[in-house]
Design an enzyme around this catalytic site. Structure first.
Site, mmCIF file in Angstrom:
data_model
loop_
_atom_site.group_PDB
_atom_site.id
_atom_site.type_symbol
_atom_site.label_atom_id
_atom_site.label_comp_id
_atom_site.label_asym_id
_atom_site.label_seq_id
_atom_site.Cartn_x
_atom_site.Cartn_y
_atom_site.Cartn_z
ATOM 1 C CG ASP A 160 -30.005 7.608 -23.344
ATOM 2 O OD1 ASP A 160 -29.534 6.659 -23.995
ATOM 3 O OD2 ASP A 160 -30.979 7.501 -22.576
ATOM 4 C CD GLU A 410 -29.415 15.705 -18.113
ATOM 5 O OE1 GLU A 410 -28.567 14.851 -18.454
ATOM 6 O OE2 GLU A 410 -30.479 15.412 -17.545
ATOM 7 C CE1 TYR A 465 -35.450 11.042 -15.973
ATOM 8 C CE2 TYR A 465 -33.600 12.557 -15.776
ATOM 9 C CZ TYR A 465 -34.645 12.023 -16.521
ATOM 10 O OH TYR A 465 -34.883 12.490 -17.787
ATOM 11 C CD GLU A 501 -34.326 15.469 -19.546
ATOM 12 O OE1 GLU A 501 -33.893 14.425 -18.990
ATOM 13 O OE2 GLU A 501 -33.761 16.016 -20.496
#
Length: 597
Positions: A160, A410, A465, A501
């Site tokens: 991303d 990831e 997240y 993250e």
């Protein structure tokens, strides 16, 4: 690989500046055999994509060409002449006049060519560099090229951030003596107040070598003869987070009293260790505070810029950050050198981002192609990944700021084939450098219940997240989810947990009295909810927010002018969350919050 330096026996010339530039479709076959017929010029170092107004250049998939003329200094007669490219994203070919002198695959590590036989002192030559931005299932990072109905080639990938390309790091010409130092490795240890320095000096031919260690004032504190050995520094000053101290290892090739070549390698004396659930630097527990970052600025793209480097470090200091991860590729060497001098701790990461086709299915678990198969990530992919690890360790092994290797971001580690893919890579990393812990970062799709490879690594690095992609707008539920997730990992493994993250997209200037996603208030409240969960888990050894600053991404309706998870805007203005972090981190000073349970 030694970074080029001017020394008493070596000269260095920068080739940065404006180069002739063209995309492959504009210059025909074999463009290196002639002067590029183009009206365009591009800055080096910088990505080329945003320098021009033509979308055909910005979105070009394939090779582009850079060219300039170079004059070799007339005083270099009898010396070896080396050309060094700091990075060519993602594959580079270098031509001296009509001769191919170097090829390299991998967009973020340097490569060199000895061009002594092609050039002469005082002479001029045509330097052409072709750079290819294509990503396939056998590159790191991986990707896929498709052709649209109107014949345009398009690049897709599973990371991303924008696929910036070009010559984003410096290009240099330097000289070395015919017999010269090729590499230096320094490994340090601490024994009470004494520092140990194991060194190895590689030379281009058999030669007598001596080394001297100088302190920060230039005084000699140790010396030895021989290309390898160990010296001791009494009353050593260790390199510490926030209190950097660097020594010089001066390596010399000698012939009697004559110095044939000399190179100075800076280093810091420090140790790194994982013990149970603690991460230790110099035997003392360390708590990471900081960011995932990107090499990303307006116009320059991923081009290195010293002014942004200085300002970014100042902003990290202002927030109380003590660390960052080189997400998601090796950064420019100047970044690590400044971290060495400033006492900033670095997690050094390869460009292996996007080894995860499970993201195609999303968090909903829809069917997706297997990540590991002969037609996707396969033995060739792993070979490219292994080479990326070799080049990362070879370049950055002597930096005291680098305390851990992160070999992937990831990846799909809950899929069949993950262990067969990663186990050899972990073994390789440990063989190349047994002194630093090894890690990778786990995505939201990887849980303590389905993960297949966490036992291979020293530190559990989690990207989470809750409150953004899961339980969006419901921070009470998000905090509960985060704590339950952490406790699950704690019960299964006795390892440190580092949150690498966590973050929420935020539009600067958007405000609300409610917990409304995208507002500045929500970003701050999101961080505080996560911090409460971190503080209740004793195994958590740090928190690195995603992201330091907003950055550019590829087209996507879920992105508004890029990824907005930065606590600073892309031009480095603080959002409210930056003040939230400053209040927390400035009080921690590298120590775990006392409220841990």
């Amino acid at each position: 690989m030694l970074k080029p330096r001017a020394t008493a026996t070596r000269d260095l010339v920068s080739l940065d500046g404006l180069w002739r530039f063209a995309i492959s479709t504009a210059v025909g076959e074999r463009p290196w055999t002639r002067t590029l017929d183009t009206p365009l010029e591009a800055a080096v170092p910088a990505s080329y994509n945003d320098q021009f107004t033509d979308s055909a250049i910005r979105d070009h998939v394939g090779r582009v060409w850079y060219q300039r003329t170079v004059r070799v200094p007339r005083g270099w007669a009898g010396e070896r002449v080396i050309l060094r490219v700091g990075a060519a994203t993602h594959e580079g070919r270098v031509y001296v006049d009509d001769v191919l002198v170097a090829e390299h695959i991998g967009g973020y590590t340097p490569f060199e060519a000895d061009i002594t036989e092609q050039v002469g002192a005082g002479g001029e030559f045509r330097l052409t560099i072709g750079v290819n931005n294509e990503l396939t299932h056998t590159t790191v990072p991986p990707g896929r090229i498709t052709v649209t109905q109107d014949g345009r080639r398009t690049q897709t990938h599973h990371h991303d951030f924008f696929n910036y390309a070009g010559l984003a790091r410096s290009v240099q010409l330097y000289s070395v003596p015919s017999v010269h130092i090729e590499d230096i490795t320094v490994v340090t240890g601490l024994d009470a107040t004494t520092g140990t320095v194991a060194y190895e000096v590689e030379t281009s031919a058999a030669a007598a070598v001596r080394v001297r260690v100088l302190d920060a004032a230039g005084a000699e504190v140790a010396a030895a003869d021989g290309a390898s050995g160990t010296v001791r520094i009494d009353d050593v000053t260790p390199w510490r987070p926030g209190a950097a101290y660097l020594y010089d290892l001066v390596a010399e090739i000698v012939d009697g009293d004559t110095v044939l070549d000399t190179y100075t390698q800076l280093f810091g004396v420090r140790t790194v260790e994982v013990r149970g659930t603690r991460f230790l630097i110099n035997g003392e527990p360390f708590y990471f505070t900081g960011f995932g970052k990107h090499e990303d600025t307006p116009v320059r793209g991923k081009g290195h810029d010293d002014a942004y480097l200085v300002h970014d470090f100042q902003l990290m200091r202002w927030t109380g950050a003590n660390s960052f991860r080189t997400t998601h590729y090796p950064y420019a060497e100047e970044v690590l050198e400044l971290a060495d001098r400033q006492g900033i701790v670095v997690i050094d990461e390869t460009a292996a981002v996007g080894i995860n086709l499970a993201v195609v299915g999303g968090l909903g678990g829809r069917p997706h192609p297997p990540t590991y198969s002969p037609d996707t990530c396969n033995d060739d992919t792993r070979a490219a990944h292994a080479q990326a690890i070799r080049e990362l360790v070879a370049r950055d092994k002597n930096h005291p700021s680098v305390v851990m290797w992160c070999i992937a971001n990831e990846p799909s580690t809950h899929e069949e084939g993950a262990r067969e893919y990663f186990e050899p890579l972990v073994e390789l990393t440990r063989k190349l450098d047994p002194t630093r812990p090894v890690s990778h970062t786990a995505s939201l799709l990887t849980t303590f219940k389905n993960d297949l490879i966490a036992d291979l690594f020293d530190v559990l690095c989690l990207n989470r997240y809750y409150g953004w992609y899961i339980a969006t707008g419901d921070l009470a539920t998000a905090e509960t989810y985060m704590e339950a997730d952490l406790r699950g990992w704690c019960e299964k493994y006795t390892k440190p947990i580092l949150i690498t993250e966590y973050g929420a997209d935020t539009l600067p200037g958007l405000h609300s009295v409610w917990d409304q996603p995208w507002t500045e208030e929500y970003q701050a409240a999101y961080l505080e909810a996560n911090h409460r969960a971190f503080d209740r888990c004793a195994a958590v050894v740090g928190e690195q927010v995603w992201n330091f600053a907003d950055f550019q991404t590829s087209n996507g309706i879920h992105r508004v002018d890029g990824n907005r998870k930065g606590v600073f805007t892309r031009d480095r203005r603080p959002k409210a969350a930056a003040h939230t972090l400053k209040a927390r981190w400035s009080s921690l000073n590298g120590r775990k919050p006392s409220s841990s349970g």
